[in-house]
Scaffold this motif. Structure first.
Motif, short mmCIF file in Angstrom:
data_model
loop_
_atom_site.label_atom_id
_atom_site.label_comp_id
_atom_site.label_asym_id
_atom_site.label_seq_id
_atom_site.Cartn_x
_atom_site.Cartn_y
_atom_site.Cartn_z
N ASN A 294 2.29 -8.20 -5.82
CA ASN A 294 1.63 -7.29 -4.68
C ASN A 294 2.33 -7.62 -3.46
O ASN A 294 2.83 -6.53 -2.57
CB ASN A 294 0.13 -7.63 -4.38
CG ASN A 294 -0.62 -6.75 -5.64
OD1 ASN A 294 -0.12 -6.38 -6.47
ND2 ASN A 294 -2.00 -7.23 -5.69
N TRP A 297 6.27 -6.46 -3.78
CA TRP A 297 5.98 -4.74 -3.92
C TRP A 297 6.12 -4.17 -2.39
O TRP A 297 6.76 -3.44 -2.26
CB TRP A 297 4.67 -4.34 -4.46
CG TRP A 297 4.62 -2.98 -4.62
CD1 TRP A 297 5.10 -1.91 -5.48
CD2 TRP A 297 4.01 -2.20 -3.78
NE1 TRP A 297 4.61 -0.65 -5.50
CE2 TRP A 297 4.13 -0.89 -4.17
CE3 TRP A 297 3.31 -2.34 -2.37
CZ2 TRP A 297 3.69 0.42 -3.18
CZ3 TRP A 297 2.87 -1.17 -1.66
CH2 TRP A 297 3.11 0.06 -2.16
N ALA A 298 5.27 -4.86 -1.61
CA ALA A 298 5.31 -4.52 -0.30
C ALA A 298 6.65 -4.71 0.37
O ALA A 298 7.05 -3.71 1.16
CB ALA A 298 4.03 -5.28 0.67
N LYS A 345 -1.56 -4.61 -2.82
CA LYS A 345 -0.20 -4.25 -2.31
C LYS A 345 -0.33 -3.54 -0.82
O LYS A 345 0.53 -3.90 0.00
CB LYS A 345 0.39 -3.25 -3.39
CG LYS A 345 0.65 -3.56 -4.80
CD LYS A 345 1.10 -2.70 -5.63
CE LYS A 345 1.15 -2.95 -6.86
NZ LYS A 345 1.63 -2.02 -7.82
#
Length: 389
Positions: A294, A297-298, A345
């Motif tokens: 997560n 992903w950010a 996320k």
């Protein structure tokens, strides 16, 4: 320093141990086993001198070979692990007058020698054998707390100093080192849990899942796979950055788990550093992976060009940038939640959305490769995200 000619004689002393002989181009070698305590009693290092001046092997090689205290401390811990092992032989050299081999019993006897005409030629029991290779292992075994630890030894008897130097150079200069990434990959074969195996499994899963921010970005064995151009991280880099959040001493934790002993949980005093330790102890490895997934992903959403550019000059998805991001992960995680939970996320993205760095900032000119660039990027992320380190 005491001169050897001023030392008193000692009574005859010897040791006998099982031994085989092999013939090689350099000459006859003796291969045997003995207790580490016996080996330590008869060997000397160049750093533990009795004579004034330099040793002949040092003169021949033109180098010094000091024992490195840090390496010794590391080995003193290692030898007490449940699966401690020194499979490679320690190489020692002895004078011909100190050695006698019995072909019938296949044993080699090593003795001191007080009969030399010149006092400087006497051979004391503690100086029967010179260590050619293995001085750190011998020093490390001084920290062994068990009952028995036998070691393999290769004995060079009456060998010319030039041949000793050749063997030293061959062992220490021509050997191929094992890739750290390959060493971590072998943890996959382990039957018991360990911080190393968990981090390895997380790296593999993130590397192989198509939706992962690390899809095909990690060099499993430390070298590129085929024609992939986007493998900007080694497995070793990934694991070394992540594992401090699980364990302060991964080898000790691994050893305790092999002995089927419980690990100490992170307390209120250290949970802010060991943010994933209790999750690991509770076998919530998937949740640890979700946090990493997560967060990155950010990162990929915030800086898509920098995260997905694999050419030279970009640092965000390479070693120093990755290490800076993993350092930033800890305070970011603690800002959003308490250890044991998994921020979404979107929560991570909202946290870094206001960081003023743009995609074109992540260059080697702005953040130089290595520890200095890593530290600068980390501090910039902390300062611009307005969270506490």
């Amino acid at each position: 320093m005491t001169n050897i000619k001023d030392l008193p004689n000692e009574d005859p002393r010897s040791i006998k141990f099982p031994c085989l002989t092999i013939e090689q181009p350099v000459g006859r070698l003796f291969i045997g086993t003995m207790s580490w305590k016996v080996l330590r009693a008869i060997t000397y290092f160049d750093v533990r001198k009795l004579l004034d001046g330099e040793r002949p092997l040092d003169e021949y090689l033109g180098i010094q070979r000091p024992v490195k205290p840090g390496r010794v401390i590391e080995l003193q811990r290692y030898v007490n692990l449940k699966d401690a092992c020194f499979p490679a032989g320690i190489i020692i050299a002895v004078e011909e007058e100190s050695a006698e081999y019995d072909e019938q019993s296949k044993t080699l006897t090593l003795s001191n020698n007080m009969d030399a005409v010149d006092p400087e030629d006497r051979i004391f029991f503690s100086h029967i054998a010179r260590v050619i290779d293995g001085q750190h292992r011998i020093a490390g075994l001084e920290g062994y707390n068990g009952e028995r630890f036998d070691v393999a030894v290769t004995v060079l008897v009456g060998m010319d100093i030039a041949d000793q130097g050749h063997i030293f150079a061959t062992v220490n200069l021509a050997q191929t080192k094992v890739s750290p990434s390959l060493a971590y990959d072998l943890y996959d074969l382990a039957k018991t849990r360990s911080p190393q195996k968990t981090c390895h499994n997380i790296a593999v899963a993130l590397n192989e899942h198509k939706a992962s921010p690390f899809f095909y970005r990690i060099k499993r064995l430390g070298v590129a796979t085929g024609q992939r151009l986007n493998e900007t991280l080694t497995q070793a880099t990934f694991i070394r950055a992540l594992i401090p959040y699980i364990s302060e001493n991964p080898m000790v934790d691994r050893d305790l788990l092999k002995r089927r002993q419980s690990l100490a949980r992170a307390t209120a005093g250290d949970i802010r550093t060991l943010i994933f330790r209790n999750m690991f102890i509770d076998e919530k490895d998937l949740e640890i992976m979700d946090v990493v997934w997560n967060f990155f992903w950010a990162v990929g959403e915030k800086w898509p060009n920098a995260w997905n550019t694999f050419g030279k000059g970009n640092v965000l998805n390479r070693s120093s940038g990755f290490r800076a991001l993993v350092r930033f992960l800890r305070p970011a995680y603690l800002h959003l939640t308490s250890p044991g939970h998994v921020p979404t996320k979107e929560a991570f993205f909202a946290l870094i959305a206001n960081v003023g760095l743009a995609d074109n900032h992540f260059t080697v000119d702005e953040y130089k490769p290595g520890s200095s660039g890593e530290a600068r990027l980390y501090h910039d992320l902390i300062a611009q995200s307005d969270i506490q380190a």
